[in-house]
Design a protein around this motif. Structure first.
Motif, short mmCIF file in Angstrom:
data_model
loop_
_atom_site.label_atom_id
_atom_site.label_comp_id
_atom_site.label_asym_id
_atom_site.label_seq_id
_atom_site.Cartn_x
_atom_site.Cartn_y
_atom_site.Cartn_z
N HIS A 1 0.97 -1.37 -0.11
CA HIS A 1 0.04 -0.15 -0.44
C HIS A 1 0.61 1.33 0.22
N ARG A 2 1.73 1.02 0.52
CA ARG A 2 3.06 2.26 0.99
C ARG A 2 3.68 2.79 -0.30
N HIS A 3 3.81 1.71 -1.00
CA HIS A 3 5.21 1.61 -2.26
C HIS A 3 4.25 0.69 -3.25
N ARG A 4 3.82 1.16 -4.36
CA ARG A 4 3.65 1.42 -5.02
C ARG A 4 4.47 0.25 -6.27
N ALA A 5 5.76 0.72 -6.28
CA ALA A 5 6.77 -0.18 -7.09
C ALA A 5 6.57 -1.81 -7.19
N VAL A 6 6.13 -2.11 -5.60
CA VAL A 6 5.76 -3.25 -4.97
C VAL A 6 4.65 -3.57 -5.36
#
Length: 216
Positions: free
Chosen positions: A45-50
């Protein structure tokens, strides 16, 4: 009905032992899977790349047949083929794959305006997660956990094919002896355990979200 009772009384001790084994084999992966899914869902949720690699990879993982998983895990972890640990690991992976998406979608659904207000009031990222995001997302996450619990229970029975003794053994015994009572008894017991799981989880969700009852 008489045949079912006769079969049960003749194998009562073994069936009760299988019942206990079935319950913990199904419940433990749900607990572990949820504990792993919460932080991973938050990271996605915090890191879109993940997000895309994680959800896509877990989607592929969930499509692997459970029987194949039960056979591959001993080779990876060096466990015995008949060890219940293999079942726990496999079902934990399935539960994890199922719940990460639920956690991610729930956290995404919290309105940004609410989070902005919390930030303006001095809440840190961790405080927002614990006091706002998770409480708001809890009912939907709980619904995902209920689905995962029933799914985990149904997959436990497959482990009887590789020799892990639990209630799924009743289906094999019925098939091997061309006898209907053990198969029907197995269905009844699995359905009863699934109902208990679902009611217990529903009670926990209601206990953790008292404001929903107050709102209604």
């Amino acid at each position: 009905m008489n045949q079912l009772w006769t079969y049960f009384t003749a194998h009562e001790e073994q069936i009760l032992d299988w019942t206990v084994t079935t319950i913990w084999l199904a419940a433990l992966p749900v607990v572990i899977g949820l504990a792993l899914a919460l932080p991973c869902g938050w990271i996605a949720h915090r890191h879109r790349a993940v997000r895309t690699p994680l959800t896509s990879g877990l989607g592929v993982l969930y499509t692997i047949p459970s029987l194949v998983m039960f056979l591959v895990i001993p080779a990876i972890f060096g466990t015995r083929i008949l060890s219940p640990v293999n079942v726990v690991i496999a079902l934990t992976l399935y539960t994890f794959a199922l719940l990460v998406r639920s956690v991610l979608d729930c956290l995404d659904s919290v309105p940004e305006s609410i989070l902005s207000t919390a930030t303006a009031m001095g809440h840190t990222t961790g405080q927002r997660l614990l006091s706002i995001q998770l409480p708001l997302a809890l009912p939907v996450i709980g619904a995902g956990v209920r689905v995962a619990a029933v799914s985990s229970l149904s997959l436990v029975s497959v482990a009887s094919v590789i020799g892990v003794a639990q209630l799924g053994q009743l289906f094999l015994d019925g098939n091997n002896t061309s006898s209907l009572p053990p198969i029907v008894l197995g269905l009844v017991l699995f359905a009863a355990i699934a109902l208990v799981f679902d009611l217990a989880l529903l009670a926990v969700i209601r206990l953790l979200t008292p404001w929903r009852a107050a709102t209604r």
